[in-house]
Design an enzyme around this catalytic site. Structure first.
Site, mmCIF file in Angstrom:
data_model
loop_
_atom_site.group_PDB
_atom_site.id
_atom_site.type_symbol
_atom_site.label_atom_id
_atom_site.label_comp_id
_atom_site.label_asym_id
_atom_site.label_seq_id
_atom_site.Cartn_x
_atom_site.Cartn_y
_atom_site.Cartn_z
ATOM 1 N N GLU A 1 0.977 39.481 -6.404
ATOM 2 C CA GLU A 1 -0.072 38.686 -7.037
ATOM 3 C C GLU A 1 -1.018 39.592 -7.829
ATOM 4 O O GLU A 1 -1.418 39.275 -8.947
ATOM 5 C CB GLU A 1 -0.829 37.925 -5.953
ATOM 6 C CG GLU A 1 -1.813 36.899 -6.440
ATOM 7 C CD GLU A 1 -2.451 36.129 -5.284
ATOM 8 O OE1 GLU A 1 -3.268 35.235 -5.569
ATOM 9 O OE2 GLU A 1 -2.151 36.427 -4.106
ATOM 10 N N ASP B 1 -12.064 33.927 -9.472
ATOM 11 C CA ASP B 1 -12.752 33.134 -8.460
ATOM 12 C C ASP B 1 -14.005 33.776 -7.873
ATOM 13 O O ASP B 1 -15.079 33.184 -7.885
ATOM 14 C CB ASP B 1 -11.798 32.799 -7.320
ATOM 15 C CG ASP B 1 -10.601 31.982 -7.767
ATOM 16 O OD1 ASP B 1 -10.311 31.953 -8.981
ATOM 17 O OD2 ASP B 1 -9.938 31.395 -6.909
#
Length: 466
Positions: free
Chosen positions: A418, A189
């Site tokens: 994550e 991202d």
């Protein structure tokens, strides 16, 4: 009725990884919604495209049927033009639980001309095409059950349409590669690779949106407000042009090596799927070969020893070291000199393979390296899994084994985080993250497990063995 957890709970007591296998299975069980698996119950409460592909790869070791369902649910939201949206929204989740929410994307109305489903709300952008690769690996987990259910016969036309859309509507550079039109599309991202291109974008006014992500993660770990404003502006522009690439004035358009490498690997898998489904595999193998040639010709930098993204607005290569530039290791048939250079770069100062934890997302020596902020330095489990598979594919067994052991150790130590800080290995972001658990399960497979198939092997002459 047999629980999806049962295979993990029946692991032999002598298996030193039994607890990790059991805990990973529990993460996937707890994040299952009845039709798909959310990345997490907090920050990501819907179905994400490439997450589901990675999740299916792990789920196949527990329940091939559930892994099939994961992909069937995702492909059930496919648009008529062939695209697979990056989010499939769960209508039972409140709108303020995630932004951008369905009322921002307005897919069923704004995307109607492109064939967006009328009864399912999705985003309008896409993510890397790991799906054919995942579908083939899921099939191999239980071929008899897959054939009984007609899994690949149903998946093949959808996956073929997905690949056609990427190769046609998104060949914005005209050179045989697929372009991304939003930083969320390649999955990295807020990577520094996008900084220069994003600087061209006028951000949406801060008052025009509210970031739900900061309710669950520290601001220092997430993209900045300025970057988020630019993400919103790009998505809104695409939406306001009906998600039609032919008419949208894309101010952000790049050819990303990781995205294209995954398309090539999936095209190889789609050839195998076609053969199993009774279709002609030859066109897929031809497209994979042509895309591999284009990937090397357009994005390989011998000087840098890594693949570089190309900005299609300026025509210039983005001279930034990113894990996306190592991901083409998963491509069969890369020239041997390219493979050698990539392996050398991975072990060098920019990525520190074998010294840093996993594979850093951005250059360890880079001017804007940030060890904690999302894709600006931290190491991620899914990209480590891809690099591991690439190393194994190209005969780098020792390096692949070391990376595999580190993925498992870090998944265990961080509670399936994550991502991790690359020097300390400290878990960052969300815990009990689905793709971390799923890919740990995949790497826990037993030696000789046929469910590990799905990447072509190379023979002694360096060519892939079919």
């Amino acid at each position: 009725m047999t629980s999806v957890l049962e295979p993990a709970l029946r692991s032999p007591a002598a298996d030193p990884d039994a607890a990790l296998r059991r805990d990973a299975a529990h993460v996937l069980f707890s994040n299952w919604t009845g039709a798909a698996t959310v990345p997490s119950r907090t920050l990501y409460p819907h179905q994400w495209s490439w997450d589901s592909a990675f999740i299916a790869i792990g789920l196949r070791h527990l329940s091939p049927r559930r892994a099939q369902r994961e992909l069937e649910t995702l492909l059930g939201a496919q648009w008529g033009d062939g695209r697979v949206p990056h989010i499939v929204f769960n209508r039972s989740v409140p709108l303020d639980a995630y932004f951008p929410s369905p009322d921002f994307w307005r897919s069923s109305s704004a995307g109607a001309a492109c064939g967006a489903p009328a009864d399912i709300e999705t985003s309008g952008i896409v993510q890397p095409p790991v799906h054919a690769l995942a579908a083939w690996k899921v099939h191999l987990a239980d071929p008899a059950e897959s054939r009984r259910r007609g899994f690949l016969r149903r998946m093949y036309p959808r996956l073929a349409a997905w690949h056609r859309w990427l190769a046609s509507s998104r060949d914005l550079g005209g050179g045989g590669l697929t372009a991304i039109v939003h930083p969320w599309e390649p999955g990295l991202d807020n990577s520094p690779v996008w900084d220069t291109a994003l600087a061209r974008i006028e951000p949406a006014p801060p008052a025009s949106f509210r970031r739900a992500d900061l309710d669950h993660s520290a601001a220092a770990d997430r993209p900045t407000d300025l970057d988020y404003g630019r993400y919103v502006r790009l998505a809104a522009t695409y939406r306001d042009h009906g998600y039609d690439d032919a008419v949208t004035p894309h101010a952000f358009a790049l050819e990303d090596p990781g995205f294209n490498a995954l398309l090539i690997a999936s095209e190889h898998a789609l050839a195998d799927i076609a053969e199993e489904a009774g279709a002609d595999p030859a066109p897929h193998r031809e497209r994979a070969a042509a895309a591999t040639t284009a990937l090397v010709a357009r994005l390989w930098s011998a000087e840098s020893g890594v693949f570089l993204a190309r900005d299609l607005v300026t025509g210039e290569a983005v001279r930034t070291y990113s894990v996306s530039g190592l991901t083409p290791l998963i491509v069969p048939g890369l020239p041997d000199d390219v493979v050698r250079a990539l392996v050398g770069t991975a072990h060098g100062e920019h990525f520190g393979l074998g010294r840093a934890h996993l594979v850093p997302s951005y250059d360890l020596t880079g001017p804007v390296f940030d060890a904690n902020r999302y894709w600006r330095g931290p190491s991620w489990f899914n990209t480590a899994w891809l690099v591991h598979r690439g190393l194994a594919l190209h005969g780098q067994a020792e390096a692949a084994d070391r990376l595999r052991a580190q993925v498992l150790a870090d998944a265990r130590a961080t509670g399936f985080a994550e991502y991790v800080e690359p020097w300390s290995g400290q878990g960052r972001g969300i815990r009990r993250f689905s793709w971390t658990a799923a890919l740990a399960l995949d790497l826990l497979r037993q030696p000789g497990d046929t469910r590990d198939a799905g990447f072509p092997r190379r023979n002694g002459q360096g060519e892939p063995r079919r």
